[in-house]
Design a protein around this motif. Sequence first.
Motif, PDB file in Angstrom:
ATOM      1  N   THR A  51     113.693  44.554 -62.438  1.00 37.80           N
ATOM      2  CA  THR A  51     113.809  45.617 -63.438  1.00 37.80           C
ATOM      3  C   THR A  51     114.705  45.173 -64.586  1.00 37.80           C
ATOM      4  OG1 THR A  51     113.451  47.359 -61.797  1.00 37.80           O
ATOM      5  CG2 THR A  51     114.570  47.985 -63.836  1.00 37.80           C
TER       6      THR A  51
ATOM      7  N   SER B 176     102.331  60.487 -63.800  1.00 31.29           N
ATOM      8  CA  SER B 176     101.941  59.088 -63.653  1.00 31.29           C
ATOM      9  C   SER B 176     103.139  58.164 -63.830  1.00 31.29           C
ATOM     10  CB  SER B 176     100.869  58.728 -64.694  1.00 31.29           C
ATOM     11  OG  SER B 176      99.710  59.521 -64.514  1.00 31.29           O
TER      12      SER B 176
ATOM     13  N   GLU C 166     106.671  53.890 -63.424  1.00 33.03           N
ATOM     14  CA  GLU C 166     105.569  52.989 -63.743  1.00 33.03           C
ATOM     15  C   GLU C 166     105.413  52.983 -65.259  1.00 33.03           C
ATOM     16  OE1 GLU C 166     104.022  50.946 -61.866  1.00 33.03           O
ATOM     17  OE2 GLU C 166     104.922  51.612 -59.966  1.00 33.03           O
ATOM     18  N   HIS C 167     105.840  51.905 -65.877  1.00 33.14           N
ATOM     19  CA  HIS C 167     105.890  51.838 -67.336  1.00 33.14           C
ATOM     20  C   HIS C 167     104.662  51.106 -67.868  1.00 33.14           C
ATOM     21  CE1 HIS C 167     107.510  50.955 -71.365  1.00 33.14           C
ATOM     22  NE2 HIS C 167     108.345  51.956 -71.132  1.00 33.14           N
TER      23      HIS C 167
ATOM     24  N   TYR D 137     106.474  58.871 -63.229  1.00 29.58           N
ATOM     25  CA  TYR D 137     107.479  58.964 -62.174  1.00 29.58           C
ATOM     26  C   TYR D 137     106.810  58.899 -60.805  1.00 29.58           C
ATOM     27  CZ  TYR D 137     111.038  60.339 -65.565  1.00 29.58           C
ATOM     28  OH  TYR D 137     111.919  60.357 -66.605  1.00 29.58           O
ATOM     29  N   ARG D 138     107.058  57.788 -60.084  1.00 27.72           N
ATOM     30  CA  ARG D 138     106.521  57.679 -58.740  1.00 27.72           C
ATOM     31  C   ARG D 138     107.156  58.711 -57.814  1.00 27.72           C
ATOM     32  NH1 ARG D 138     104.608  52.506 -57.340  1.00 27.72           N
ATOM     33  NH2 ARG D 138     104.476  53.320 -55.214  1.00 27.72           N
TER      34      ARG D 138
ATOM     35  N   HIS E 224     111.939  55.716 -59.887  1.00 26.51           N
ATOM     36  CA  HIS E 224     110.937  54.656 -59.849  1.00 26.51           C
ATOM     37  C   HIS E 224     109.894  55.000 -60.908  1.00 26.51           C
ATOM     38  CE1 HIS E 224     108.018  52.022 -57.280  1.00 26.51           C
ATOM     39  NE2 HIS E 224     108.158  51.587 -58.521  1.00 26.51           N
TER      40      HIS E 224
ATOM     41  N   GLY F  65     105.859  47.586 -66.673  1.00 25.34           N
ATOM     42  CA  GLY F  65     105.470  47.577 -65.273  1.00 25.34           C
ATOM     43  C   GLY F  65     106.351  48.467 -64.410  1.00 25.34           C
ATOM     44  N   SER F  66     106.490  48.119 -63.149  1.00 27.85           N
ATOM     45  CA  SER F  66     107.235  48.938 -62.204  1.00 27.85           C
ATOM     46  C   SER F  66     108.732  48.736 -62.403  1.00 27.85           C
ATOM     47  CB  SER F  66     106.831  48.568 -60.771  1.00 27.85           C
ATOM     48  OG  SER F  66     107.503  49.383 -59.839  1.00 27.85           O
ATOM     49  N   LEU F  67     109.448  49.841 -62.632  1.00 29.80           N
ATOM     50  CA  LEU F  67     110.889  49.793 -62.890  1.00 29.80           C
ATOM     51  C   LEU F  67     111.619  50.649 -61.868  1.00 29.80           C
ATOM     52  CD1 LEU F  67     110.862  50.355 -66.778  1.00 29.80           C
ATOM     53  CD2 LEU F  67     110.949  48.155 -65.560  1.00 29.80           C
ATOM     54  N   ARG F  68     112.676  50.095 -61.303  1.00 30.94           N
ATOM     55  CA  ARG F  68     113.544  50.858 -60.402  1.00 30.94           C
ATOM     56  C   ARG F  68     114.905  50.993 -61.074  1.00 30.94           C
ATOM     57  NH1 ARG F  68     111.469  51.671 -55.411  1.00 30.94           N
ATOM     58  NH2 ARG F  68     109.609  50.446 -54.851  1.00 30.94           N
TER      59      ARG F  68
END
Length: 289
Positions: free
Chosen positions: A265, A170, A232-233, A172-173, A230, A237-240
């Motif tokens: 990010t 979940s 999902e924290h 790691y995209r 990528h 939230g979404s981190l690149r």
Amino acid sequence: MSDNELGTFLRTWREAVTPAEAGLPTGPRRRTPGLRRAELATLAGVSVEYLTRLEQGRDRNPSAQVLGALADALNLSLTDRMLLRRLTKEADGGDPLVCAAAPSLSRAARPTVRAVLDRLEPTPALVINWIGDVLAHTAGYERLARPLGMLDDERPNLLRYLFTDERARSAYRDWDRVADDLVARLRHGVPLRDPYLAELADELTVTAGADFTDRFADLTMAPRRTGSQHIEHPEAGSLRLLQETLALPDEGQRLVIHLPADDATAAALDRLNGRRPGALRAVAMGETG
């Protein structure tokens, strides 16, 4: 683990290289997209019988000239040529440059390395040994990794987390790409007969099954020094993130640094660290070359 790593490597690459890539006509009746054994033998200037012995593990000590000719015929990169030499030496009883001289498995980072980590704050950074044990990290990495469950174990290990903790998929995209790279680093960075590698590989074979074993058996995968993730924290939230890896070969360790790939990010990581936006600066992809 196979006792014929050299033969498996040669056969895997032979079957992966197309005739067109080797400068040969494709022909209308090919049953396989790869090279036939006779074609590789011709390109390398060796006999089919000798190449057969190498692939079957009946000859494990080819000369440097033969290795070079095979590597040229297969269009191997420098990294893959180094792996080919390593597998040849290990098949012959061990490479003194890789096996005998390799440091014992480290369980702690040097004080000077820890001082480097202190100076990297608030950047997420960590030090790991050659089987993926987390030895030290910045507070910035703690705030990034703790909510994902990466540091829950008493002795955290990146491979064990990635392959056995359901939260990893979940988080790691790009889970498959991260898994490919971690296993490639494991194969390329550790003497294949190392007992700690064998113990970890046996454990993950049981707990992770084909997700791990298929990657571990794929000799064509090479680790990347730089890369991206990528995530999902649950809090940020979404981190690149971009990743830079620096080797500490005397200790068999790596310093891994995560950098924000975009302004969103960078701002999210600053908030995660309780800082005003601007403490971390996004690194453009062009800056990583």
